[in-house]
Design a protein around this motif. Structure first.
Motif, PDB file in Angstrom:
ATOM      1  N   LEU A 176       3.658   4.691  -2.897  1.00  0.00           N
ATOM      2  CA  LEU A 176       3.399   5.792  -1.964  1.00  0.00           C
ATOM      3  C   LEU A 176       4.422   5.800  -0.840  1.00  0.00           C
ATOM      4  N   ILE A 177       4.651   4.616  -0.243  1.00  0.00           N
ATOM      5  CA  ILE A 177       5.564   4.539   0.905  1.00  0.00           C
ATOM      6  C   ILE A 177       6.996   4.847   0.472  1.00  0.00           C
ATOM      7  N   ARG A 178       7.373   4.346  -0.705  1.00  0.00           N
ATOM      8  CA  ARG A 178       8.757   4.585  -1.160  1.00  0.00           C
ATOM      9  C   ARG A 178       8.911   6.006  -1.710  1.00  0.00           C
ATOM     10  N   GLY A 179       7.798   6.649  -1.967  1.00  0.00           N
ATOM     11  CA  GLY A 179       7.879   8.034  -2.444  1.00  0.00           C
ATOM     12  C   GLY A 179       8.061   8.165  -3.949  1.00  0.00           C
ATOM     13  N   THR A 180       7.943   7.062  -4.708  1.00  0.00           N
ATOM     14  CA  THR A 180       8.049   7.190  -6.170  1.00  0.00           C
ATOM     15  C   THR A 180       6.794   7.842  -6.736  1.00  0.00           C
ATOM     16  N   LYS A 181       5.669   7.728  -6.023  1.00  0.00           N
ATOM     17  CA  LYS A 181       4.458   8.475  -6.376  1.00  0.00           C
ATOM     18  C   LYS A 181       4.079   9.311  -5.154  1.00  0.00           C
ATOM     19  N   THR A 182       3.573  10.529  -5.392  1.00  0.00           N
ATOM     20  CA  THR A 182       3.176  11.344  -4.242  1.00  0.00           C
ATOM     21  C   THR A 182       1.718  11.042  -3.883  1.00  0.00           C
ATOM     22  N   LEU A 183       1.361  11.321  -2.637  1.00  0.00           N
ATOM     23  CA  LEU A 183      -0.028  11.156  -2.203  1.00  0.00           C
ATOM     24  C   LEU A 183      -0.924  12.051  -3.057  1.00  0.00           C
ATOM     25  N   ASP A 184      -0.428  13.266  -3.272  1.00  0.00           N
ATOM     26  CA  ASP A 184      -1.142  14.276  -4.037  1.00  0.00           C
ATOM     27  C   ASP A 184      -1.700  13.738  -5.363  1.00  0.00           C
ATOM     28  N   GLY A 185      -0.891  12.956  -6.071  1.00  0.00           N
ATOM     29  CA  GLY A 185      -1.291  12.463  -7.373  1.00  0.00           C
ATOM     30  C   GLY A 185      -2.341  11.361  -7.303  1.00  0.00           C
ATOM     31  N   ALA A 186      -2.500  10.761  -6.122  1.00  0.00           N
ATOM     32  CA  ALA A 186      -3.447   9.647  -5.998  1.00  0.00           C
ATOM     33  C   ALA A 186      -4.815  10.106  -5.495  1.00  0.00           C
ATOM     34  N   ILE A 187      -4.914  11.374  -5.092  1.00  0.00           N
ATOM     35  CA  ILE A 187      -6.151  11.870  -4.474  1.00  0.00           C
ATOM     36  C   ILE A 187      -7.283  11.998  -5.498  1.00  0.00           C
ATOM     37  N   LYS A 188      -8.484  11.613  -5.100  1.00  0.00           N
ATOM     38  CA  LYS A 188      -9.669  11.736  -5.961  1.00  0.00           C
ATOM     39  C   LYS A 188     -10.685  12.675  -5.307  1.00  0.00           C
ATOM     40  N   GLY A 189     -11.349  13.447  -6.123  1.00  0.00           N
ATOM     41  CA  GLY A 189     -12.421  14.297  -5.606  1.00  0.00           C
ATOM     42  C   GLY A 189     -13.662  13.450  -5.353  1.00  0.00           C
ATOM     43  N   THR A 190     -14.327  13.648  -4.217  1.00  0.00           N
ATOM     44  CA  THR A 190     -15.599  12.955  -3.995  1.00  0.00           C
ATOM     45  C   THR A 190     -16.699  13.763  -4.673  1.00  0.00           C
ATOM     46  N   ASP A 191     -17.942  13.349  -4.508  1.00  0.00           N
ATOM     47  CA  ASP A 191     -19.059  14.097  -5.097  1.00  0.00           C
ATOM     48  C   ASP A 191     -19.389  15.347  -4.288  1.00  0.00           C
ATOM     49  N   PHE A 192     -18.666  15.572  -3.194  1.00  0.00           N
ATOM     50  CA  PHE A 192     -19.035  16.647  -2.271  1.00  0.00           C
ATOM     51  C   PHE A 192     -17.961  17.729  -2.227  1.00  0.00           C
ATOM     52  N   ASP A 193     -18.418  18.966  -2.086  1.00  0.00           N
ATOM     53  CA  ASP A 193     -17.499  20.104  -2.014  1.00  0.00           C
ATOM     54  C   ASP A 193     -16.534  19.946  -0.837  1.00  0.00           C
ATOM     55  N   HIS A 194     -15.291  20.329  -1.058  1.00  0.00           N
ATOM     56  CA  HIS A 194     -14.255  20.362  -0.017  1.00  0.00           C
ATOM     57  C   HIS A 194     -13.850  18.981   0.490  1.00  0.00           C
ATOM     58  N   LEU A 195     -14.362  17.904  -0.086  1.00  0.00           N
ATOM     59  CA  LEU A 195     -14.025  16.572   0.444  1.00  0.00           C
ATOM     60  C   LEU A 195     -13.337  15.718  -0.622  1.00  0.00           C
ATOM     61  N   ASP A 196     -12.083  15.343  -0.327  1.00  0.00           N
ATOM     62  CA  ASP A 196     -11.319  14.478  -1.225  1.00  0.00           C
ATOM     63  C   ASP A 196     -11.006  13.164  -0.525  1.00  0.00           C
ATOM     64  N   LEU A 197     -10.672  12.168  -1.336  1.00  0.00           N
ATOM     65  CA  LEU A 197     -10.381  10.851  -0.769  1.00  0.00           C
ATOM     66  C   LEU A 197      -9.100  10.298  -1.370  1.00  0.00           C
ATOM     67  N   LEU A 198      -8.285   9.713  -0.493  1.00  0.00           N
ATOM     68  CA  LEU A 198      -7.126   8.972  -0.959  1.00  0.00           C
ATOM     69  C   LEU A 198      -7.546   7.508  -0.876  1.00  0.00           C
ATOM     70  N   PRO A 199      -7.729   6.845  -2.026  1.00  0.00           N
ATOM     71  CA  PRO A 199      -8.365   5.526  -2.005  1.00  0.00           C
ATOM     72  C   PRO A 199      -7.511   4.446  -1.347  1.00  0.00           C
ATOM     73  N   ALA A 200      -8.211   3.379  -1.005  1.00  0.00           N
ATOM     74  CA  ALA A 200      -7.530   2.184  -0.531  1.00  0.00           C
ATOM     75  C   ALA A 200      -6.922   1.471  -1.728  1.00  0.00           C
ATOM     76  N   ASP A 201      -6.032   0.527  -1.433  1.00  0.00           N
ATOM     77  CA  ASP A 201      -5.504  -0.317  -2.485  1.00  0.00           C
ATOM     78  C   ASP A 201      -5.267  -1.682  -1.853  1.00  0.00           C
ATOM     79  N   PHE A 202      -5.469  -2.728  -2.623  1.00  0.00           N
ATOM     80  CA  PHE A 202      -5.357  -4.065  -2.047  1.00  0.00           C
ATOM     81  C   PHE A 202      -3.941  -4.326  -1.532  1.00  0.00           C
ATOM     82  N   THR A 203      -2.961  -3.629  -2.117  1.00  0.00           N
ATOM     83  CA  THR A 203      -1.568  -3.804  -1.668  1.00  0.00           C
ATOM     84  C   THR A 203      -1.338  -3.239  -0.268  1.00  0.00           C
ATOM     85  N   TYR A 204      -2.307  -2.461   0.251  1.00  0.00           N
ATOM     86  CA  TYR A 204      -2.140  -1.926   1.614  1.00  0.00           C
ATOM     87  C   TYR A 204      -2.049  -3.075   2.639  1.00  0.00           C
ATOM     88  N   ARG A 205      -2.498  -4.292   2.233  1.00  0.00           N
ATOM     89  CA  ARG A 205      -2.424  -5.412   3.172  1.00  0.00           C
ATOM     90  C   ARG A 205      -0.982  -5.728   3.541  1.00  0.00           C
TER      91      ARG A 205
END
Lengths: 531, 253
Positions: free
Chosen positions: B61-90
């Motif tokens: 994500l930081i290097r830009g080889t993957k876009t944020l857009d491609g990592a986004i997941k839909g939640t169970d709720f209308d209009h609400l999406d989530l970009l998940p955490a990843d253990f590498t964020y440490r």
């Protein structure tokens, strides 16, 4: 939330009429927990729209009005469901909507050129209720949705309001970031007996359920004839096809939906008259002489309205040509034309509701069916191909002879007469299109059309100029003609004189192209190519 | 797009529960909302039942080889999406540092392409002072700071306000609110009263300490969704109406 059109299925009627069948639920339970969506989905109302002659469908488009709690929107999409344009509208009437009354917006802009001058009619109304189920993974996360749609459709085109239930429609909607799960759900559903991939759009499925077919009206002549069809049978089929058009248009004429119902009606009447005159020799003589009179009457009673329609349809472009006068000057003429049309319309309606008209349609159909279905009597009756060859050649030779005799000094009547002969040949070519080689046919028709356009411009300019004079007289008599209006009408009359002179100057060239040696060769190839 | 970030140097102050509930309420108001779980522990992702995993990790994500857009997941709720955490964020500090000429502006830059797709973005920031938190402060329009009513937390707020004031150009608005408040403790009430009087930008609504809020980790849903009429949900709704742009203008839908 849901992506419409994504992985759609229909439940075949045999699979049961209940809710989502147990088999589908059992299949999905292999990979997901199925849970009901918390928020319910209410009834959804839509109306599909098109012109009487299916102009949008023929252009590969589908138009629907989707009703919302307040107002609604027009949705234009391609036949495969790809959205093209959308436009919010406050409401949509149940009656036909003329192109000039379309609300402004991207949908209106896109379709007006396609449909003009035809009205937009409601074709099918649909009420659907959707049930949404959530498909959960092992974490209890919604990873896809299953939409089960129950749709009731009503025919809006017929007065009886036929209603039908569509096969239950299932669709899998993707949740963002979980495309694989939607694919998995779809493949599980696809494996359930009785669940089939939706192969038709909802509109087509609705028409099918109502026993209708898209594009089930055309003003063309496409009778089922082959070269070997006995001539009398071929002519009866042709005339029956024309009678179908006449009968299908009557209702639209009487309800005054748009001008094209009457136009198609009149074309079918004219074609019938030409067929009776040119091909009637293969029908019983007493039949043709009676109906020749009747169809002439039908042509005559519809003429005044059509003439007024032509003036009104061309009014704006006529106004646009004014140089000296202003457009407001012609408004009294428009008002006068509309008043006169209202009066003439009452006469037309009376004629089409008369016993005489009913007798034409009913008895004519019976007589034609009798001819069509009669066992062949004469042993050596000519075939359709022989009749086509004989009559087409005769009609062409007549044009060559009469047109060839026209000189710059000939009276206008000689050109008017040639126009009629050209129209007769054109009709014969249309009647026998199934028998001709398409390429050779297109070449002859192309040249003939150019000649007809020139002759039409010549005659119409003259007729319209004479009508402008007659209208001016009538308006004067009714004291409905301000001086400015008369002056503007004079300007229009002058323009028409110029157009007529231009058409006259163009005639020799157009005629030579159609009837000269090269044109004669094209006709010879056309008729020689017949089997 | 308006970017909100929940931040506190300390952990366990109700930062993630605030981000999750406020994002839910924003979506419920009809705003297209994205929540980015920047905390490698992945608590926000867990609460939405979404696996704390991003293909290629934080590096992609930081290097830009993957876009944020491609990592986004839909939640169970209308209009609400989530970009998940990843253990590498440490390791995100290291990634940010090596990424660009402007290492403090990287997250703002990554969010830019999403501006047309969302009305509100919530950043749930890990506790600590780091390059990640500095990035978040530069990206955010509103910094939401949960405060536990202690004397020390007042000092924290002052330090943060001072730090942000030193930014050149874009400075986020600092909005503090009291969190995990025990109404029975007299000290809590006194601190709240004093700070609301002395400092600007302190929200009037405190979020109480309630076991129902802790229950979120059992229900795995925002309390505003599974118990919308509860005291806890009402408190978040009141807080949201204080900070939501709707209190200044009409919502989108």
């Amino acid at each position: 939330v849901t992506t419409p059109g994504l992985r759609e299925f229909v439940l075949e009627p045999a699979a049961g009429a209940g809710d989502l069948p147990a088999a589908a639920l059992a299949a999905l339970a292999e990979a997901f927990t199925v849970a009901a969506e918390r928020s319910g989905v209410g009834a959804h109302r839509r109306t599909w729209l098109d012109t009487f002659d299916w102009r949008l469908y023929r252009a590969g488009l589908t138009l629907e009005f989707e009703q919302a709690r307040r107002g609604g929107r027009l949705l234009l999409s391609k036949a495969d469901g790809t959205p093209q344009a959308e436009q919010p509208v406050t409401s949509w009437p149940r009656r036909p909507v003329l192109p000039e009354d379309l609300p402004d917006g991207p949908v209106g802009d896109r379709i007006i050129v396609l449909i003009r001058p035809r009205a937009l009619l409601p074709i099918v109304r649909a009420v659907s209720t959707a049930t949404v189920s959530r498909l959960l993974n092992a974490d209890g996360k919604t990873v896809a949705r299953l939409v089960t749609e129950r749709v009731t459709v009503t025919s809006a085109a017929t007065a009886d309001g036929t209603t039908a239930e569509l096969p239950l429609r299932l669709s899998v909607a993707e949740v963002r970031g979980y495309p694989g799960q939607a694919r998995r759900a779809a493949s599980l559903l696809a494996g359930v007996p009785g669940v089939a991939a939706a192969s038709q759009s909802e509109f087509i499925a609705a028409l099918t359920a109502l026993g209708r077919h898209p594009a089930d009206y055309s003003s063309g002549v496409d009778a089922e004839i082959t070269a070997a069809t006995p001539a009398s049978v071929a002519v009866a089929r042709l005339l029956l096809r024309l009678l179908d058009t006449i009968e299908r248009c009557v209702d639209g004429v009487l309800r005054d939906v748009d001008t094209e119902f009457l136009h198609d009606f009149r074309v079918a009447v004219r074609r019938s008259r030409s067929a009776i005159k040119l091909l009637g020799e293969v029908l019983p003589a007493e039949l043709t002489s009676h109906y020749a009179t009747e169809f002439k009457w039908l042509g005559d009673v519809t003429t005044p309205i059509r003439d007024l329609d032509v003036h009104l349809l061309g009014f704006d472009s006529m106004v646009g040509q004014l140089v000296a006068a202003s457009s407001a000057d012609l408004e009294p003429l428009r008002a006068f034309l509309l008043r006169r049309r209202a009066r003439e319309f009452r006469r037309l309606a009376a004629a089409l509701r008369s016993a005489r008209f009913r007798a034409i349609t009913d008895d004519w159909r019976k007589a034609l069916l009798h001819v069509r279905d009669a066992p062949p009597k004469r042993r050596r009756e000519p075939t359709a191909a022989a009749l086509a060859l004989l009559t087409t050649e005769r009609a062409f030779r007549r044009i060559v002879k009469r047109g060839g005799a026209i000189t710059p000094d000939s009276p206008p009547e000689s050109l008017h007469d040639l126009r009629k002969r050209a129209k007769e040949l054109r009709y014969l070519l249309e009647f026998f299109t199934p028998l001709h080689d398409p390429v050779a046919n297109r070449k002859v028709v192309g040249d003939l059309k150019q000649l007809q356009d020139c002759l039409g411009e010549f005659q119409d300019s003259q007729v319209q100029r004479e009508e402008i004079h007659a209208l001016a007289d009538a308006m004067m008599a009714e004291r409905a003609a301000p001086a400015a209006t008369l002056l503007a009408m004079g300007e229009i009359a002058a323009k028409l004189t110029l157009s007529q002179a231009e058409a006259r100057a163009d005639f020799a060239r157009r005629f030579a192209r159609f009837a000269g040696p090269a044109g004669q060769e094209r006709v010879r190839v056309l008729l020689g190519s017949d089997q | 797009v308006k970017i909100f970030a929940t931040y506190n140097i300390k952990g366990g102050v109700g930062k993630t529960t605030a981000a999750v509930n406020l994002a839910y309420l924003s979506a419920e108001d009809g705003y297209r909302t994205l929540l980015w779980d920047l905390d490698p522990q992945g608590a926000a992702s867990f609460l939405f039942r979404i696996k704390p995993r991003v293909k290629g990790g934080g590096k992609a994500l930081i290097r830009g080889t993957k876009t944020l857009d491609g990592a986004i997941k839909g939640t169970d709720f209308d209009h609400l999406d989530l970009l998940p955490a990843d253990f590498t964020y440490r390791n995100m500090d290291l990634l940010l540092d090596g990424a660009d000429k402007k290492p403090t502006r990287k997250i703002a830059q990554l969010l830019r392409p999403l501006a047309a797709e969302y009305d509100h973005v919530f950043l749930d920031c890990p506790p600590s002072i780091s390059l990640v938190s500095e990035n978040v402060m530069h990206a955010a329009d509103v910094l939401l700071v949960p405060l536990i009513p202690t004397t020390l937390s007042v000092r924290t707020l002052d330090q943060l306000t001072e730090f942000v004031a030193g930014f050149n150009g874009h400075r986020p608005e600092v909005r503090a609110f009291f969190s995990m408040v025990d109404r029975r403790k007299k000290l809590h009430q006194e601190i709240i009263k004093d700070l609301q009087a002395e400092r600007a930008g302190v929200a009037a609504t405190p979020i109480p300490s309630l076991s129902l809020i802790e229950r979120m980790s059992v229900e795995r849903a925002p309390v505003t969704a599974f118990a919308p009429r509860s005291v806890a949900a009402r408190a978040y709704r009141a807080l949201w109406s204080e900070i939501s742009p709707a209190s200044h203008g009409p919502a989108r839908s």
